[in-house]
Motif scaffolding. Sequence first.
Motif, PDB file in Angstrom:
ATOM      1  N   ARG A 104      25.088  53.618  -5.013  1.00 14.40           N
ATOM      2  CA  ARG A 104      26.440  53.716  -4.457  1.00 14.40           C
ATOM      3  C   ARG A 104      27.225  52.418  -4.629  1.00 14.40           C
ATOM      4  N   PHE A 105      26.582  51.298  -4.371  1.00 15.40           N
ATOM      5  CA  PHE A 105      27.296  50.024  -4.368  1.00 15.40           C
ATOM      6  C   PHE A 105      26.956  49.106  -5.540  1.00 15.40           C
ATOM      7  N   GLY A 106      25.944  49.448  -6.312  1.00  9.83           N
ATOM      8  CA  GLY A 106      25.581  48.604  -7.442  1.00  9.83           C
ATOM      9  C   GLY A 106      26.483  48.866  -8.633  1.00  9.83           C
ATOM     10  N   SER A 107      26.202  48.187  -9.683  1.00  8.54           N
ATOM     11  CA  SER A 107      26.941  48.373 -10.927  1.00  8.54           C
ATOM     12  C   SER A 107      26.569  49.723 -11.537  1.00  8.54           C
ATOM     13  N   PRO A 108      27.510  50.384 -12.221  1.00  9.01           N
ATOM     14  CA  PRO A 108      27.165  51.647 -12.875  1.00  9.01           C
ATOM     15  C   PRO A 108      26.093  51.465 -13.956  1.00  9.01           C
ATOM     16  N   VAL A 109      26.026  50.263 -14.522  1.00  4.61           N
ATOM     17  CA  VAL A 109      25.055  49.985 -15.582  1.00  4.61           C
ATOM     18  C   VAL A 109      23.733  49.504 -15.003  1.00  4.61           C
ATOM     19  N   LYS A 118      27.137  41.504  -5.477  1.00  2.00           N
ATOM     20  CA  LYS A 118      28.407  41.205  -6.140  1.00  2.00           C
ATOM     21  C   LYS A 118      29.470  42.243  -5.778  1.00  2.00           C
ATOM     22  N   ARG A 119      29.099  43.511  -5.761  1.00  2.00           N
ATOM     23  CA  ARG A 119      30.039  44.588  -5.432  1.00  2.00           C
ATOM     24  C   ARG A 119      30.466  44.507  -3.962  1.00  2.00           C
ATOM     25  N   LEU A 120      29.534  44.203  -3.077  1.00  2.00           N
ATOM     26  CA  LEU A 120      29.878  44.081  -1.655  1.00  2.00           C
ATOM     27  C   LEU A 120      30.804  42.898  -1.400  1.00  2.00           C
ATOM     28  N   VAL A 121      30.624  41.818  -2.162  1.00  2.00           N
ATOM     29  CA  VAL A 121      31.516  40.665  -2.025  1.00  2.00           C
ATOM     30  C   VAL A 121      32.940  41.049  -2.444  1.00  2.00           C
ATOM     31  N   LEU A 122      33.071  41.903  -3.453  1.00  3.56           N
ATOM     32  CA  LEU A 122      34.399  42.375  -3.855  1.00  3.56           C
ATOM     33  C   LEU A 122      35.035  43.213  -2.749  1.00  3.56           C
ATOM     34  N   LEU A 123      34.220  44.019  -2.066  1.00  4.58           N
ATOM     35  CA  LEU A 123      34.728  44.868  -0.994  1.00  4.58           C
ATOM     36  C   LEU A 123      34.949  44.094   0.308  1.00  4.58           C
ATOM     37  N   ILE A 124      34.074  43.126   0.573  1.00  2.00           N
ATOM     38  CA  ILE A 124      34.132  42.344   1.818  1.00  2.00           C
ATOM     39  C   ILE A 124      34.033  40.857   1.442  1.00  2.00           C
ATOM     40  N   PRO A 125      35.165  40.224   1.141  1.00  2.00           N
ATOM     41  CA  PRO A 125      35.155  38.837   0.648  1.00  2.00           C
ATOM     42  C   PRO A 125      34.483  37.817   1.570  1.00  2.00           C
ATOM     43  N   GLU A 126      34.434  38.074   2.874  1.00  2.00           N
ATOM     44  CA  GLU A 126      33.816  37.105   3.782  1.00  2.00           C
ATOM     45  C   GLU A 126      32.315  36.927   3.523  1.00  2.00           C
ATOM     46  N   LEU A 127      31.710  37.823   2.753  1.00  2.00           N
ATOM     47  CA  LEU A 127      30.292  37.711   2.421  1.00  2.00           C
ATOM     48  C   LEU A 127      30.042  36.770   1.243  1.00  2.00           C
ATOM     49  N   SER A 128      31.102  36.258   0.632  1.00  2.00           N
ATOM     50  CA  SER A 128      30.954  35.454  -0.592  1.00  2.00           C
ATOM     51  C   SER A 128      30.110  34.204  -0.385  1.00  2.00           C
ATOM     52  N   ARG A 129      30.220  33.568   0.785  1.00  2.00           N
ATOM     53  CA  ARG A 129      29.413  32.354   0.987  1.00  2.00           C
ATOM     54  C   ARG A 129      27.923  32.664   1.003  1.00  2.00           C
ATOM     55  N   TYR A 130      27.527  33.836   1.511  1.00  2.00           N
ATOM     56  CA  TYR A 130      26.108  34.229   1.507  1.00  2.00           C
ATOM     57  C   TYR A 130      25.657  34.603   0.096  1.00  2.00           C
ATOM     58  N   TYR A 131      26.560  35.183  -0.652  1.00  2.00           N
ATOM     59  CA  TYR A 131      26.263  35.527  -2.045  1.00  2.00           C
ATOM     60  C   TYR A 131      26.010  34.242  -2.844  1.00  2.00           C
ATOM     61  N   GLU A 132      26.866  33.259  -2.655  1.00  2.00           N
ATOM     62  CA  GLU A 132      26.704  31.983  -3.365  1.00  2.00           C
ATOM     63  C   GLU A 132      25.409  31.280  -2.953  1.00  2.00           C
ATOM     64  N   ARG A 133      25.088  31.338  -1.673  1.00  2.00           N
ATOM     65  CA  ARG A 133      23.830  30.746  -1.204  1.00  2.00           C
ATOM     66  C   ARG A 133      22.633  31.465  -1.812  1.00  2.00           C
ATOM     67  N   GLU A 134      22.723  32.795  -1.893  1.00  2.00           N
ATOM     68  CA  GLU A 134      21.618  33.576  -2.449  1.00  2.00           C
ATOM     69  C   GLU A 134      21.396  33.232  -3.915  1.00  2.00           C
ATOM     70  N   LEU A 135      22.477  33.004  -4.651  1.00  2.00           N
ATOM     71  CA  LEU A 135      22.340  32.634  -6.059  1.00  2.00           C
ATOM     72  C   LEU A 135      21.661  31.282  -6.209  1.00  2.00           C
ATOM     73  N   ALA A 136      21.869  30.395  -5.255  1.00  2.00           N
ATOM     74  CA  ALA A 136      21.265  29.062  -5.306  1.00  2.00           C
ATOM     75  C   ALA A 136      19.809  29.060  -4.827  1.00  2.00           C
ATOM     76  N   ASN A 137      19.408  30.066  -4.045  1.00  2.00           N
ATOM     77  CA  ASN A 137      18.041  30.127  -3.512  1.00  2.00           C
ATOM     78  C   ASN A 137      17.040  30.539  -4.580  1.00  2.00           C
ATOM     79  N   ARG A 138      15.870  29.945  -4.530  1.00  2.00           N
ATOM     80  CA  ARG A 138      14.790  30.385  -5.408  1.00  2.00           C
ATOM     81  C   ARG A 138      14.169  31.665  -4.865  1.00  2.00           C
ATOM     82  N   ASN A 139      14.002  31.712  -3.557  1.00  2.00           N
ATOM     83  CA  ASN A 139      13.454  32.899  -2.914  1.00  2.00           C
ATOM     84  C   ASN A 139      14.591  33.722  -2.335  1.00  2.00           C
ATOM     85  N   LYS A 140      14.458  35.028  -2.414  1.00  2.00           N
ATOM     86  CA  LYS A 140      15.505  35.910  -1.906  1.00  2.00           C
ATOM     87  C   LYS A 140      15.510  35.850  -0.384  1.00  2.00           C
ATOM     88  N   TYR A 141      16.657  35.559   0.184  1.00  2.00           N
ATOM     89  CA  TYR A 141      16.776  35.398   1.622  1.00  2.00           C
ATOM     90  C   TYR A 141      17.829  36.343   2.204  1.00  2.00           C
TER      91      TYR A 141
END
Length: 161
Positions: A104-109, A118-141
């Motif tokens: 439902r929320f992932g990429s069609p591909v 990434k899709r949720l950040v587009l829908l709810i921009p306030e989540l962007s800081r957590y998205y950026e932190r997740e990209l920087a993390n080695r372990n998924k948090y």
Amino acid sequence: MERTTLGLSFSTRMLGLAVFQSNSLIDYSLKLHKEMWSPHKQEMVLASLASCIEHYTISGIALSIPAEHQQTNSFKELKQAIELFADIHGIPVTCYPANELYQRFGSPVKRTRHALMKRLVLLIPELSRYYERELANRNKYYIKLFEAVAVAAYHSQEKRQ
């Protein structure tokens, strides 16, 4: 009457919570419980739910459930405890397979965690800081937080239709 949905994505280590009301995200959090699985740990998870239910008038709980082969006995025990807790409080519980959320929320591909976030950040921009932190993390948090938001949003959309 406004419907308030509590979205949960959990494991025996992490608990993502998201509260949707009138199709808007009004609260979200992530709880980490590092200790070994125990009845005490289960009580801590249920205390988090009780606090959320007490603070908001929750009319439904939506659970993100991983595939059967990814569910441990401890996970199943915790799921049963959450369902019993909700039943005692008269709150209906709806379970959604995690892969349905990714569709439902992932990429069609690509239906990956990264695409979901990434899709949720587009829908709810306030989540962007957590998205950026997740990209920087080695372990998924933060993925449990994003899954909780996705399941609450999905449930809210389903109940409007």
